[in-house]
Design a protein around this motif. Structure first.
Motif, mmCIF file in Angstrom:
data_model
loop_
_atom_site.group_PDB
_atom_site.id
_atom_site.type_symbol
_atom_site.label_atom_id
_atom_site.label_comp_id
_atom_site.label_asym_id
_atom_site.label_seq_id
_atom_site.Cartn_x
_atom_site.Cartn_y
_atom_site.Cartn_z
ATOM 1 N N VAL A 74 0.838 -1.205 0.000
ATOM 2 C CA VAL A 74 0.000 0.000 0.000
ATOM 3 C C VAL A 74 0.872 1.253 0.000
ATOM 4 O O VAL A 74 0.616 2.201 -0.759
ATOM 5 C CB VAL A 74 -0.955 0.002 1.208
ATOM 6 C CG1 VAL A 74 -1.643 1.352 1.364
ATOM 7 C CG2 VAL A 74 -2.005 -1.099 1.068
ATOM 8 N N VAL A 75 1.894 1.261 0.861
ATOM 9 C CA VAL A 75 2.803 2.417 0.895
ATOM 10 C C VAL A 75 3.447 2.625 -0.468
ATOM 11 O O VAL A 75 3.483 3.752 -0.992
ATOM 12 C CB VAL A 75 3.888 2.218 1.978
ATOM 13 C CG1 VAL A 75 4.934 3.328 1.890
ATOM 14 C CG2 VAL A 75 3.258 2.205 3.369
ATOM 15 N N GLU A 76 3.957 1.563 -1.059
ATOM 16 C CA GLU A 76 4.604 1.674 -2.366
ATOM 17 C C GLU A 76 3.625 2.158 -3.430
ATOM 18 O O GLU A 76 3.966 2.998 -4.271
ATOM 19 C CB GLU A 76 5.200 0.325 -2.769
ATOM 20 C CG GLU A 76 6.394 -0.085 -1.923
ATOM 21 C CD GLU A 76 6.938 -1.448 -2.318
ATOM 22 O OE1 GLU A 76 6.254 -2.176 -3.073
ATOM 23 O OE2 GLU A 76 8.054 -1.790 -1.869
ATOM 24 N N GLY A 77 2.398 1.612 -3.404
ATOM 25 C CA GLY A 77 1.418 1.994 -4.407
ATOM 26 C C GLY A 77 0.984 3.441 -4.285
ATOM 27 O O GLY A 77 0.851 4.150 -5.293
ATOM 28 N N GLY A 127 12.953 7.093 -4.694
ATOM 29 C CA GLY A 127 12.481 8.419 -5.054
ATOM 30 C C GLY A 127 11.162 8.833 -4.425
ATOM 31 O O GLY A 127 10.567 9.836 -4.840
ATOM 32 N N HIS A 128 10.709 8.091 -3.406
ATOM 33 C CA HIS A 128 9.415 8.379 -2.802
ATOM 34 C C HIS A 128 9.558 9.284 -1.579
ATOM 35 O O HIS A 128 10.552 9.215 -0.847
ATOM 36 C CB HIS A 128 8.722 7.082 -2.388
ATOM 37 C CG HIS A 128 8.467 6.151 -3.527
ATOM 38 N ND1 HIS A 128 7.909 6.565 -4.725
ATOM 39 C CD2 HIS A 128 8.693 4.814 -3.667
ATOM 40 C CE1 HIS A 128 7.798 5.527 -5.541
ATOM 41 N NE2 HIS A 128 8.272 4.463 -4.927
ATOM 42 N N ASP A 129 8.550 10.121 -1.369
ATOM 43 C CA ASP A 129 8.510 11.016 -0.215
ATOM 44 C C ASP A 129 7.784 10.296 0.909
ATOM 45 O O ASP A 129 6.551 10.310 0.994
ATOM 46 C CB ASP A 129 7.781 12.316 -0.587
ATOM 47 C CG ASP A 129 7.833 13.364 0.521
ATOM 48 O OD1 ASP A 129 8.317 13.043 1.624
ATOM 49 O OD2 ASP A 129 7.380 14.508 0.284
ATOM 50 N N VAL A 130 8.545 9.625 1.765
ATOM 51 C CA VAL A 130 7.964 8.835 2.849
ATOM 52 C C VAL A 130 8.662 9.155 4.161
ATOM 53 O O VAL A 130 9.818 9.599 4.180
ATOM 54 C CB VAL A 130 8.067 7.317 2.576
ATOM 55 C CG1 VAL A 130 7.355 6.940 1.283
ATOM 56 C CG2 VAL A 130 9.517 6.864 2.556
ATOM 57 N N THR A 131 7.942 8.908 5.245
ATOM 58 C CA THR A 131 8.506 9.053 6.585
ATOM 59 C C THR A 131 8.060 7.859 7.420
ATOM 60 O O THR A 131 6.859 7.614 7.559
ATOM 61 C CB THR A 131 8.012 10.346 7.264
ATOM 62 O OG1 THR A 131 8.356 11.475 6.464
ATOM 63 C CG2 THR A 131 8.642 10.489 8.641
ATOM 64 N N ALA A 177 3.873 5.624 -5.409
ATOM 65 C CA ALA A 177 4.030 5.590 -6.864
ATOM 66 C C ALA A 177 3.029 6.504 -7.557
ATOM 67 O O ALA A 177 3.289 6.981 -8.672
ATOM 68 C CB ALA A 177 3.871 4.159 -7.370
ATOM 69 N N GLU A 178 1.895 6.752 -6.894
ATOM 70 C CA GLU A 178 0.894 7.668 -7.436
ATOM 71 C C GLU A 178 1.199 9.126 -7.092
ATOM 72 O O GLU A 178 0.425 10.021 -7.437
ATOM 73 C CB GLU A 178 -0.491 7.295 -6.908
ATOM 74 C CG GLU A 178 -1.025 5.978 -7.443
ATOM 75 C CD GLU A 178 -1.327 6.024 -8.923
ATOM 76 O OE1 GLU A 178 -1.694 7.102 -9.422
ATOM 77 O OE2 GLU A 178 -1.200 4.981 -9.590
ATOM 78 N N GLY A 179 2.314 9.343 -6.392
ATOM 79 C CA GLY A 179 2.726 10.709 -6.070
ATOM 80 C C GLY A 179 2.301 11.194 -4.703
ATOM 81 O O GLY A 179 2.485 12.367 -4.366
ATOM 82 N N ALA A 192 12.788 -0.092 5.537
ATOM 83 C CA ALA A 192 11.756 0.237 4.559
ATOM 84 C C ALA A 192 11.856 1.693 4.125
ATOM 85 O O ALA A 192 11.723 2.011 2.929
ATOM 86 C CB ALA A 192 10.376 -0.050 5.141
ATOM 87 N N GLU A 193 12.087 2.576 5.068
ATOM 88 C CA GLU A 193 12.199 3.998 4.746
ATOM 89 C C GLU A 193 13.371 4.242 3.797
ATOM 90 O O GLU A 193 13.235 4.978 2.801
ATOM 91 C CB GLU A 193 12.374 4.809 6.027
ATOM 92 C CG GLU A 193 12.401 6.320 5.799
ATOM 93 C CD GLU A 193 12.609 7.075 7.099
ATOM 94 O OE1 GLU A 193 11.743 7.876 7.466
ATOM 95 O OE2 GLU A 193 13.664 6.844 7.753
#
Length: 252
Positions: A23-26, A55-59, A29-31, A47-48
């Protein structure tokens, strides 16, 4: 199709493995900007790092969702960090399959109350979003009586009831839906462990699905992400079963 998630902020519990990680990846990927949590700090850091390298903006944050103060504090910090909340995905389960008092207690606190507390903490932000969406990950064990009858199945059924009630109470302000996966296989997951530790149970479970296989995390995540998307603007109070025709009850 543009799911209109670019620039949105999503919170996902249990985001380091299996369905939660997919879910996080999906979403990313949608921005979407994604704040995720899990209980084990080393898993969160790994994972972070991997998601940011892609290239994902995650925390990521280590949180025990059964700790009410820690959970609500994480929601508040995530909202402050990203400037709001548009999507909440409650994914964590205690996987407390059994009927002992501890099974009931853990299932209540982790599966059900973490969802309730998370939504309560996020609700003002979801309303302010204008496209606020809640998705709770339930289970087919909440839809029919199976080997997980008892605490696990009952609390998963309660999640479906909870989201339906939330959808009615927040109609026009925040959408709420539930997704019930069937048996989902991934390395390090429950069914991977059962395959190695109890091959007879694994073979029985596998044989029940007419597709001849178990689901993959990304297949379940698709249902979650679709319902979370502003594209699903008139879908609320829905219970989506994603199980490869495993269950046979007709939803009316």
């Amino acid at each position: 199709m543009d799911l209109q998630l670019a620039g949105r902020t999503a919170l996902v519990t249990g985001g380091t493995k299996g369905i939660g990680r997919a879910v996080v990846e999906g979403l990313a990927a949608e921005g979407a900007k994604v704040a995720f949590c899990a209980r084990t700090d080393t898993d969160v850091r790994k994972a972070e790092d991997e998601l940011r390298a892609a290239g994902h903006d995650v925390t990521g944050t280590a949180v025990d969702v059964a700790d009410a103060d820690a959970l609500t504090g994480w929601v508040a910090a995530s909202a402050e960090h990203y400037g709001g909340i548009d999507v909440v995905v409650a994914n964590v389960s205690a996987l407390a399959i059994g009927t002992d008092p501890d099974h009931w207690r853990n299932s209540f606190e982790v599966d059900l109350m973490h969802t309730v507390r998370m939504v309560d903490a996020a609700l003002p932000h979801l309303v302010a979003s204008g496209v606020g969406s809640v998705v709770a990950v339930s289970s087919v064990s909440g839809r029919e009586v199976d080997f997980a009858a008892g605490a696990y199945g009952v609390m998963k059924a309660a999640l479906v009831h909870y989201t339906s009630g939330l959808a009615y109470q927040q109609a026009g302000k925040v959408r709420a839906n539930a997704v019930s996966p069937g048996n989902t296989y991934f390395e390090g997951g429950v069914w991977h462990g059962i395959e190695e530790g109890n091959p007879d149970l694994y073979a029985t479970a596998l044989g029940l699905n007419p597709t001849g296989r178990m689901g993959r995390p990304e297949e379940i995540a698709y249902g979650v992400i679709m319902l979370a998307s502003p594209r699903a603007s008139f879908i609320t109070g829905t219970h989506l079963v994603v199980d490869g025709a495993l269950t046979r009850g007709v939803q009316l």
